[in-house]
Design an enzyme around this catalytic site. Structure first.
Site, short mmCIF file in Angstrom:
data_model
loop_
_atom_site.label_atom_id
_atom_site.label_comp_id
_atom_site.label_asym_id
_atom_site.label_seq_id
_atom_site.Cartn_x
_atom_site.Cartn_y
_atom_site.Cartn_z
N SER A 133 0.73 -1.36 0.01
CA SER A 133 0.11 0.02 -0.02
C SER A 133 0.74 1.12 -0.03
CB SER A 133 -0.87 -0.08 1.01
OG SER A 133 -2.04 -0.89 1.17
N LYS A 144 0.17 3.60 -2.80
CA LYS A 144 -0.75 4.36 -3.01
C LYS A 144 -0.62 6.05 -3.22
CE LYS A 144 -3.81 0.99 -0.78
NZ LYS A 144 -4.32 0.57 0.44
N TYR A 165 -3.62 -2.23 -10.06
CA TYR A 165 -3.51 -2.15 -8.83
C TYR A 165 -2.55 -3.01 -8.07
CZ TYR A 165 -4.45 -1.72 -3.95
OH TYR A 165 -4.45 -1.78 -2.58
N TYR A 204 -4.33 4.35 7.76
CA TYR A 204 -5.54 3.78 7.85
C TYR A 204 -6.35 4.18 9.25
CZ TYR A 204 -3.11 0.69 4.63
OH TYR A 204 -2.33 0.17 3.40
N VAL A 264 1.24 -3.77 3.92
CA VAL A 264 0.89 -4.93 4.67
C VAL A 264 2.45 -5.85 4.56
CG1 VAL A 264 -1.24 -4.85 4.88
CG2 VAL A 264 -0.27 -6.06 2.90
#
Length: 396
Positions: free
Chosen positions: A83, A86, A210, A262, A280
């Site tokens: 992530s 992003k 993605y 998050y 992660v």
């Protein structure tokens, strides 16, 4: 737009007078050996390739805006960016489609929900580009006829933002295959986004683009330089190449501040106070605008999907180096005089060789501070920063 610009400028002004201290290497080594003892959390169990990662891997790296890179631990070990892709996907979407179009589909507000929640706000948009729904949308906006073409645009940008001549940046096909075979939740999210007209075109291709971005491999040195590129308003400090406009870099960092960690983002702002993004696989990138970028890699995760050791390292760096955005108000004076000192940066500096740059200027934190581990006084009010003397321990 005006409110967004005010928020962005306010954030960057908070860091305007920040400086790194001269003994950054000793600080990294001390933090590394303290946090090395922590073994809480577990690897990401829902992706087989990540579940099987060596949980003992651990590295810290920091890149200043002169292009000097310092590191300790397994800093050459590759891991998938996950992530932490992003922010880059968001920047590319802004570059190719403009803010108005992107923000008609993706907002800028924290969701308070897990990263794999659908996360659609009251206006029918993804909450922000740092959750899965928002990143699938931004990935679908990359130019290219097929998913691989879109990924190539992403990888090229990562390569330009990373350590000069990095050999690590590439798609890890084993991670990609592992994720695509266990991608049921993201498939559900993508289908919903298509039904809402937030993703236009082939949903399988958008999800593949993605997932490929998440599977891009970097090491901790690369991640630190990527973070430093954002801290340097889009210019890679090791190559001096402008990888994106200053406006896009500033927008990315602003959203990272409130949304990057998050549903643990609020606690992160309180405890660390630095724009950041986690993944992660166990990576965390921290951005200190106008000062440096840092990265941590350790695969054991907490309940929010953030690296356990990574969070502790970031908090320790924030405390010992005075990086917290909300603690920049006061100047400080040294408890003793510090002379000039030269330092040998980790290979990968802007010169490409082991050079000895001049000592960094002392940082100006906003409050009295103590070492996070020794409780020794670090700063007093009004003057230059002095960190307590630390023993040099050989890095592993």
């Amino acid at each position: 737009y005006i409110l967004r610009e005010r928020r962005r400028l306010r954030l960057f002004m908070q860091f305007a007078n920040a400086r790194l201290p001269p003994n950054i290497e000793e600080s990294l080594i001390e933090i590394y050996h303290h946090v090395l003892k922590m073994d809480g959390g577990q690897t990401a169990q829902y992706i087989p390739q990540l579940a099987n990662a060596d949980p003992n891997q651990f590295a810290i790296a920091l890149c200043d805006l002169e292009g000097n890179v310092y590191s300790v631990g397994d800093s050459d070990r590759g891991f998938s960016i996950q992530s932490a892709c992003k922010p880059i996907l968001y920047g590319l979407a802004l570059k190719h489609h403009g803010a108005d179009h992107v923000h008609s589909k993706v907002g800028n507000e924290p969701s308070g929900k897990p990263f794999d929640d659908l996360s659609i706000d009251q206006y029918g948009k993804a909450y922000n580009p740092m959750v899965n729904a928002g990143a699938i949308i931004t990935a679908s906006m990359l130019p290219g006829a097929i998913a691989r073409d879109q990924y190539d645009v992403f990888e090229d940008t990562v390569r330009r933002m990373a350590l000069k001549n990095s050999k690590q940046v590439r798609m890890d096909s084993s991670v990609y295959d592992s994720e695509m075979n266990t991608n049921a939740r993201n498939s559900e999210i993508t289908e919903d986004l298509v039904n809402r007209n937030l993703v236009v075109g082939d949903p399988i291709g958008s999800l593949a683009a993605y997932t490929m971005a998440c599977s891009c491999s970097v090491n901790t040195l690369d991640a630190a330089v990527i973070a430093a590129t954002l801290a340097n308003r889009g210019t890679n400090p090791t190559t001096k190449e402008a990888c994106m406009t200053e406006i896009i870099a500033d927008q990315i960092v602003t959203v990272m501040m409130s949304c990057g960690m998050y549903n643990g983002a609020g606690k992160w702002i309180v405890d660390v106070g630095v724009p950041a993004k986690s993944g992660v696989s166990g990576g965390i990138m921290g951005v200190v605008p106008g000062v440096c970028g840092f990265a941590v890699f350790s695969p054991r995760l907490d309940e929010h999907g953030n690296s356990v050791r990574g969070v502790h390292v970031a908090q320790a760096l924030s405390e010992s180096l005075g990086l917290h955005v909300l603690k920049q108000g006061l100047k400080a004076v040294p408890t003793e005089k510090v002379g000039e000192k030269t330092r040998k940066p980790r290979r990968g500096s802007s010169g490409g060789e082991d050079e000895s740059p001049s000592a960094h200027k002392a940082r100006k934190p906003g409050n009295n501070s103590v070492s996070p581990f020794t409780n020794e006084q670090v700063w007093e009010n009004r003057g230059a920063v002095v960190l307590p003397a630390l023993p040099i321990v050989h890095a592993v």
